[in-house]
Scaffold this active site. Structure first.
Site, mmCIF file in Angstrom:
data_model
loop_
_atom_site.group_PDB
_atom_site.id
_atom_site.type_symbol
_atom_site.label_atom_id
_atom_site.label_comp_id
_atom_site.label_asym_id
_atom_site.label_seq_id
_atom_site.Cartn_x
_atom_site.Cartn_y
_atom_site.Cartn_z
ATOM 1 N N CYS A 340 0.590 -1.175 -0.051
ATOM 2 C CA CYS A 340 0.122 -0.032 0.001
ATOM 3 C C CYS A 340 0.678 1.378 0.080
ATOM 4 C CB CYS A 340 -0.823 0.273 1.196
ATOM 5 S SG CYS A 340 -0.294 -0.805 2.768
ATOM 6 N N ARG A 369 7.147 -11.226 4.811
ATOM 7 C CA ARG A 369 6.614 -10.992 6.336
ATOM 8 C C ARG A 369 7.407 -12.125 7.194
ATOM 9 N NH1 ARG A 369 -0.090 -10.361 5.135
ATOM 10 N NH2 ARG A 369 0.306 -8.572 3.668
ATOM 11 N N GLN A 387 1.004 -10.762 -3.858
ATOM 12 C CA GLN A 387 -0.367 -10.281 -3.797
ATOM 13 C C GLN A 387 -0.952 -9.526 -5.068
ATOM 14 O OE1 GLN A 387 -0.044 -7.868 0.209
ATOM 15 N NE2 GLN A 387 -1.802 -9.501 0.739
ATOM 16 N N ASP A 389 -2.627 -7.090 -5.399
ATOM 17 C CA ASP A 389 -3.253 -5.972 -4.844
ATOM 18 C C ASP A 389 -3.681 -4.703 -5.722
ATOM 19 O OD1 ASP A 389 -3.221 -5.877 -1.849
ATOM 20 O OD2 ASP A 389 -1.016 -5.623 -1.890
ATOM 21 N N HIS A 391 -5.492 -0.695 -4.916
ATOM 22 C CA HIS A 391 -5.647 0.685 -4.135
ATOM 23 C C HIS A 391 -6.483 1.472 -4.820
ATOM 24 C CE1 HIS A 391 -2.185 -1.581 -2.349
ATOM 25 N NE2 HIS A 391 -2.698 -1.318 -1.369
ATOM 26 N N LYS A 470 -12.858 -4.409 7.346
ATOM 27 C CA LYS A 470 -12.535 -5.226 6.140
ATOM 28 C C LYS A 470 -13.446 -6.097 5.916
ATOM 29 C CE LYS A 470 -9.438 -8.724 8.340
ATOM 30 N NZ LYS A 470 -8.509 -9.309 8.175
ATOM 31 N N HIS A 516 -8.430 -0.855 -0.004
ATOM 32 C CA HIS A 516 -7.471 -1.974 -0.447
ATOM 33 C C HIS A 516 -8.188 -3.188 -0.867
ATOM 34 C CE1 HIS A 516 -4.139 -0.180 2.395
ATOM 35 N NE2 HIS A 516 -5.330 0.605 2.721
#
Length: 638
Positions: A340, A369, A387, A389, A391, A470, A516
């Protein structure tokens, strides 16, 4: 007063004697219910059948049909297992023994490593305890008595020491075993009709690698042998579908301790599947008005301090320092655990107008991670993963339509891969940032979007991200397991932290919301789930090898190579099985590799310029021209 009044679930009021128990209430309703009663729910709280009801209480009888019933049964089975261990291994020291999904475990310290033969002996002793129908008896004790009762049990004494002053301490006894336990339990051990001990594993006390390593005995328990047998069959099927096993057999990927735990190494076939997924979703996202960005894998700590990750997520990050040169202090950096911040930095690089919103940025970004080694599990829980992802920067009024549009993508993907799915809304956690009014607005927006879209959902209190609520999408695979997959989040925190704005139609500066979303979630996790869902039999459009060309004899090999080249030109991923092996062996190898199509070529096929087509499940489906077959494969792409 000789009688009191209680209220039953249907709203009726019933009189029962003073000091009546839940079991008495069940008996007063009818003998069948009395025989079926496992526990009770008094004013919404689960209690034993021996619990006394009070005047005016709302009372419900819990039977094996209730959702909580299996958990009660399994917790009780954990106590029975502990009693068996105590009898077989005098001096055993006990940790905790909770019910878990599909079973139970108990953490135990004994003076030697337990073996499979020991599990058999424990099971046999459990059968004896169950046959005795030992009652589970609860008693409340004070701290002094608790310390006396559990003398010689250091792990229980530690748990007692952490209880708040004045808290009621309860202990349950069945047979010769007494445990520190809140309960409730089934009435007696005879309720445990079908069980099996599964395995022994190591487990650090309280999950702390600096504490003693205990032995964790896992088991499962069910109300009937039929349910247990069905569960064991599912486990066998799950073992066959294990993505780590199939990943090796199908030459898709592997993990190497030399590289490090939780870091996947994709082989050419696995990389091809990954590539096809990315290309397929990317094309769809462009059609939906998204644009792609690429951002760095590392950032200075300043970025993570601005985003809040440095304070709230640092334990899961890989920080490091870079020497900036003589006379300068080293600079803190970290490998990114999230994508992000990159999207925020791209957004704020230019002046934005309301005409630019919603701005939909997507990125297949690899993150890292610091997962504990004990939870790393193949592709399902890796330390390095990519990911899908995106945004979205938008106004408050655009949140609901944008979330509904994301739910459209969810449906498209889940339908494509034949997943059943459901939704869960996670609300504000205890460790979080932001104003209450922003949390309320964002949470209501997510719920409204789900309501308007028509997707039912559950509420998961306190499990949101630290920066916003979320939606989690959970899928059910082919053998009934539930996996958490997609996530949609509202973020009002990072736009403020990074100081991003847009110019309104009235020429004022306003802060956008940031949404997100990751539909595949982790590409690795999705791929692992998909492998197990399909047992490795990918749909044709996604299979790394879509067809193998099999010559009947060596003289047909040159023509087969020509067929492969023609298919490649038409976009079909094909290989020639050129090994000097019988055709039946080559077909068996293709079946083992889950190849969708086998194309057999002999004299007849060469003369007719066709291929004999064999589909992996339907078998022989006849001869086709090469171009006709290529068109068939192309038509299978979603």
């Amino acid at each position: 007063m000789s009688e009191i009044s209680i209220t039953l679930p249907d709203g009726s009021v019933k009189s029962v004697p003073v000091d009546a128990t839940v079991a008495d209430v069940a008996a007063s309703i009818g003998p069948r219910l009395a025989a079926a009663a496992i526990a009770g729910r008094v004013d919404g709280r689960l209690v034993d059948t021996a619990a006394v009801v009070s005047d005016g209480a709302a009372v419900a009888i819990v039977t094996e049909r209730d959702p909580e019933a299996l958990e009660l049964l399994r917790h009780s089975a954990a106590h029975v297992m502990a009693e068996a261990v105590m009898q077989l291994f005098p001096g055993a020291r006990f940790g905790i023994g909770p019910a878990i999904e599909d079973g139970f475990y108990y953490d135990i310290e004994v003076d030697r490593t337990l073996t499979p033969e020991d599990l058999g002996a424990i099971e046999e002793r459990m059968h004896g305890i169950i046959a005795e129908e030992q009652p589970f008896s609860r008693r409340a004790i004070d701290r002094t008595e608790a310390l006396r009762v559990f003398e010689g049990q250091p792990y229980k004494l530690e748990l007692i020491g952490e209880l708040p002053e004045g808290e009621v301490i309860s202990a349950y006894t069945s047979g010769v075993f007494t445990d520190l336990c809140r309960g409730p339990h089934v009435p007696h051990t005879g309720w445990i009709k079908a069980f099996k001990l599964m395995k022994v594993a190591g487990a650090y006390w309280r999950g702390d690698s600096d504490r003693p390593m205990l032995q964790r005995i896992y088991g499962t328990a069910w109300f009937g042998q039929k349910d247990l047998d069905a569960y064991l069959t599912r486990l066998e099927e799950a073992e066959k579908r294990d993505h780590r096993k199939l990943g090796r057999e199908m030459d898709l990927f592997h993990f190497d301790e030399l590289a490090g735990s939780g870091l996947v190494l994709y082989h050419p076939k696995g990389a091809r599947v990954f590539h096809e997924l990315v290309e397929w979703l990317s094309a769809d996202l462009y059609e939906r008005g998204y644009v792609e960005i690429r951002t760095p894998h590392i950032y200075k700590a300043d970025v993570w301090k601005t985003s809040g990750h440095w304070d709230y997520y640092q334990d899961n990050m890989f920080p490091f320092q870079i020497d900036e040169g003589e006379g300068r202090e080293p600079t803190d950096y970290a490998v990114k655990p999230m994508n992000c911040p990159g999207a925020l930095l791209v957004y704020r690089d230019s002046v934005r107008s309301y005409r630019d919103l919603p701005m939909r940025l997507f990125e297949f970004g690899t993150v890292y991670r610091n997962e504990r080694s004990g939870v790393v599990h193949g592709l399902m829980r890796a330390r390095g993963f990519t990911q899908d992802d995106a945004h979205i920067f938008c106004t408050g009024e655009q949140i609901i339509p944008e979330v509904k549009a994301m739910l459209d993508i969810v449906k498209y993907i889940m339908d494509t891969f034949d997943f059943e799915y459901s939704a869960e809304v996670s609300t504000r956690p205890e460790k979080s940032v932001g104003r209450d009014e922003d949390w309320d607005l964002a949470t209501r927006a997510l719920m409204t979007a789900l309501d308007e879209w028509g997707l039912p959902y559950q509420i998961n209190e306190g499990d949101g991200a630290f920066y916003g609520p979320k939606i989690d999408i959970k899928v059910k695979d082919a053998i009934g397991r539930i996996w958490q997959l997609s996530t949609i989040q509202v973020d009002f925190n990072n736009p403020e932290r990074f100081g991003i704005t847009y110019r309104t139609a009235e020429n004022t500066e306003e802060q956008p919301f940031m949404l997100h979303r990751a539909i595949f979630g982790s590409m690795e996790r999705f791929l692992g789930i998909l492998i197990e869902h399909t047992a490795g039999a990918f749909p044709t459009w996604l299979a790394p090898v879509q067809a193998v060309v099999i010559p009947i004899a060596d003289r047909h090999l040159e023509h087969c190579e020509g067929v492969r080249a023609r298919l490649a030109k038409a976009g079909v991923r094909a290989e020639v099985y050129a090994e000097n092996e019988p055709m039946r062996v080559k077909i068996a190898k293709a079946q083992q590799q889950k190849v969708p199509y086998m194309l057999v070529v002999g004299d007849k096929e060469i003369e007719a310029d066709t291929v004999g087509v064999r589909e992996r499940t339907a078998g022989d489906i006849g001869a086709m021209g090469v171009d006709e077959f290529a068109a068939r494969v192309a038509a299978e792409r979603p």
